[in-house]
Scaffold this motif. Structure first.
Motif, PDB file in Angstrom:
ATOM      1  N   LYS A  62     -16.994 -30.916 -34.009  1.00  0.00           N
ATOM      2  CA  LYS A  62     -17.143 -29.463 -33.959  1.00  0.00           C
ATOM      3  C   LYS A  62     -18.414 -29.037 -34.690  1.00  0.00           C
ATOM      4  CE  LYS A  62     -14.269 -25.368 -34.453  1.00  0.00           C
ATOM      5  NZ  LYS A  62     -12.979 -24.865 -34.912  1.00  0.00           N
ATOM      6  N   GLY A  63     -18.657 -29.613 -35.852  1.00  0.00           N
ATOM      7  CA  GLY A  63     -19.868 -29.295 -36.608  1.00  0.00           C
ATOM      8  C   GLY A  63     -21.124 -29.702 -35.856  1.00  0.00           C
ATOM      9  N   PHE A  64     -21.094 -30.868 -35.192  1.00  0.00           N
ATOM     10  CA  PHE A  64     -22.232 -31.309 -34.407  1.00  0.00           C
ATOM     11  C   PHE A  64     -22.478 -30.365 -33.236  1.00  0.00           C
ATOM     12  CE2 PHE A  64     -24.143 -33.933 -31.028  1.00  0.00           C
ATOM     13  CZ  PHE A  64     -25.337 -34.234 -31.666  1.00  0.00           C
ATOM     14  N   GLY A  65     -21.417 -29.900 -32.613  1.00  0.00           N
ATOM     15  CA  GLY A  65     -21.550 -28.936 -31.520  1.00  0.00           C
ATOM     16  C   GLY A  65     -22.228 -27.658 -31.986  1.00  0.00           C
ATOM     17  N   TYR A  66     -21.824 -27.152 -33.141  1.00  0.00           N
ATOM     18  CA  TYR A  66     -22.474 -25.951 -33.694  1.00  0.00           C
ATOM     19  C   TYR A  66     -23.938 -26.217 -34.044  1.00  0.00           C
ATOM     20  CZ  TYR A  66     -18.017 -23.464 -34.015  1.00  0.00           C
ATOM     21  OH  TYR A  66     -16.833 -22.839 -33.721  1.00  0.00           O
ATOM     22  N   PHE A  67     -24.209 -27.399 -34.545  1.00  0.00           N
ATOM     23  CA  PHE A  67     -25.586 -27.763 -34.874  1.00  0.00           C
ATOM     24  C   PHE A  67     -26.464 -27.788 -33.619  1.00  0.00           C
ATOM     25  CE2 PHE A  67     -28.814 -31.134 -35.318  1.00  0.00           C
ATOM     26  CZ  PHE A  67     -29.594 -30.556 -36.307  1.00  0.00           C
ATOM     27  N   VAL A  68     -25.962 -28.410 -32.548  1.00  0.00           N
ATOM     28  CA  VAL A  68     -26.717 -28.455 -31.292  1.00  0.00           C
ATOM     29  C   VAL A  68     -26.921 -27.044 -30.751  1.00  0.00           C
ATOM     30  CG1 VAL A  68     -26.632 -29.228 -28.877  1.00  0.00           C
ATOM     31  CG2 VAL A  68     -26.014 -30.798 -30.716  1.00  0.00           C
ATOM     32  N   LEU A  69     -25.917 -26.208 -30.832  1.00  0.00           N
ATOM     33  CA  LEU A  69     -26.040 -24.821 -30.388  1.00  0.00           C
ATOM     34  C   LEU A  69     -27.090 -24.078 -31.210  1.00  0.00           C
ATOM     35  CD1 LEU A  69     -25.003 -22.547 -28.562  1.00  0.00           C
ATOM     36  CD2 LEU A  69     -23.259 -22.070 -30.296  1.00  0.00           C
ATOM     37  N   ALA A  70     -27.088 -24.271 -32.512  1.00  0.00           N
ATOM     38  CA  ALA A  70     -28.075 -23.617 -33.379  1.00  0.00           C
ATOM     39  C   ALA A  70     -29.498 -24.077 -33.048  1.00  0.00           C
ATOM     40  CB  ALA A  70     -27.754 -23.897 -34.852  1.00  0.00           C
ATOM     41  N   VAL A  71     -29.669 -25.361 -32.806  1.00  0.00           N
ATOM     42  CA  VAL A  71     -30.995 -25.869 -32.434  1.00  0.00           C
ATOM     43  C   VAL A  71     -31.426 -25.274 -31.098  1.00  0.00           C
ATOM     44  CG1 VAL A  71     -32.275 -27.950 -31.764  1.00  0.00           C
ATOM     45  CG2 VAL A  71     -30.815 -27.986 -33.788  1.00  0.00           C
ATOM     46  N   ALA A  72     -30.517 -25.182 -30.137  1.00  0.00           N
ATOM     47  CA  ALA A  72     -30.838 -24.604 -28.844  1.00  0.00           C
ATOM     48  C   ALA A  72     -31.261 -23.142 -28.982  1.00  0.00           C
ATOM     49  CB  ALA A  72     -29.632 -24.719 -27.901  1.00  0.00           C
ATOM     50  N   VAL A  73     -30.553 -22.391 -29.777  1.00  0.00           N
ATOM     51  CA  VAL A  73     -30.921 -20.994 -30.005  1.00  0.00           C
ATOM     52  C   VAL A  73     -32.287 -20.915 -30.677  1.00  0.00           C
ATOM     53  CG1 VAL A  73     -30.315 -18.912 -31.317  1.00  0.00           C
ATOM     54  CG2 VAL A  73     -28.546 -20.145 -30.045  1.00  0.00           C
ATOM     55  N   PHE A  74     -32.525 -21.747 -31.644  1.00  0.00           N
ATOM     56  CA  PHE A  74     -33.817 -21.783 -32.333  1.00  0.00           C
ATOM     57  C   PHE A  74     -34.955 -22.061 -31.344  1.00  0.00           C
ATOM     58  CE2 PHE A  74     -37.162 -24.185 -34.512  1.00  0.00           C
ATOM     59  CZ  PHE A  74     -37.569 -23.233 -35.452  1.00  0.00           C
ATOM     60  N   LEU A  76     -34.944 -21.601 -28.090  1.00  0.00           N
ATOM     61  CA  LEU A  76     -35.094 -20.455 -27.173  1.00  0.00           C
ATOM     62  C   LEU A  76     -35.821 -19.292 -27.825  1.00  0.00           C
ATOM     63  CD1 LEU A  76     -31.645 -20.473 -25.362  1.00  0.00           C
ATOM     64  CD2 LEU A  76     -33.885 -20.982 -24.367  1.00  0.00           C
ATOM     65  N   VAL A  77     -35.541 -19.035 -29.085  1.00  0.00           N
ATOM     66  CA  VAL A  77     -36.183 -17.924 -29.806  1.00  0.00           C
ATOM     67  C   VAL A  77     -37.663 -18.208 -30.010  1.00  0.00           C
ATOM     68  CG1 VAL A  77     -36.247 -16.712 -32.025  1.00  0.00           C
ATOM     69  CG2 VAL A  77     -34.062 -17.152 -30.912  1.00  0.00           C
ATOM     70  N   GLN A  78     -38.031 -19.465 -30.194  1.00  0.00           N
ATOM     71  CA  GLN A  78     -39.427 -19.841 -30.421  1.00  0.00           C
ATOM     72  C   GLN A  78     -40.280 -19.665 -29.180  1.00  0.00           C
ATOM     73  OE1 GLN A  78     -40.849 -20.720 -33.403  1.00  0.00           O
ATOM     74  NE2 GLN A  78     -38.879 -20.030 -34.176  1.00  0.00           N
ATOM     75  N   ARG A  79     -39.704 -19.662 -28.024  1.00  0.00           N
ATOM     76  CA  ARG A  79     -40.460 -19.516 -26.773  1.00  0.00           C
ATOM     77  C   ARG A  79     -40.843 -18.124 -26.636  1.00  0.00           C
ATOM     78  NH1 ARG A  79     -39.418 -23.242 -22.128  1.00  0.00           N
ATOM     79  NH2 ARG A  79     -39.609 -25.196 -23.187  1.00  0.00           N
TER      80      ARG A  79
END
Length: 79
Positions: A62-74, A76-79
């Protein structure tokens, strides 16, 4: 689950090493950066191994899933 993850990581590491060796004579490599990433990955591996002994697998997943989601959001925001 642990055997599957370990096997997957071994295959990824071997694939990465072969790819790296294939490009050694074609590109210039920043050895300082390469070694620092290698050191960080090694430390992360040791830390992850210790955490996996003291935290339930379901919580780690579950923690890894949240981490991957946070990286994905990061990303996307950087683009």
């Amino acid at each position: 689950m642990k055997t599957a993850v370990g096997t997957s990581l071994l295959i990824i590491a071997l694939n990465s090493a072969v790819g790296f060796m294939g490009y050694l004579d074609q590109v210039s490599i920043s050895w300082g950066l390469t070694l620092s990433f290698t050191l960080a990955a090694g430390l992360g591996t040791v830390l992850g191994s210790q955490l996996s002994k003291s935290i339930e697998a379901s919580k780690l997943q579950k923690g890894f899933g949240y981490f991957v989601l946070a990286v994905a959001v990061f990303v996307l925001v950087q683009r």
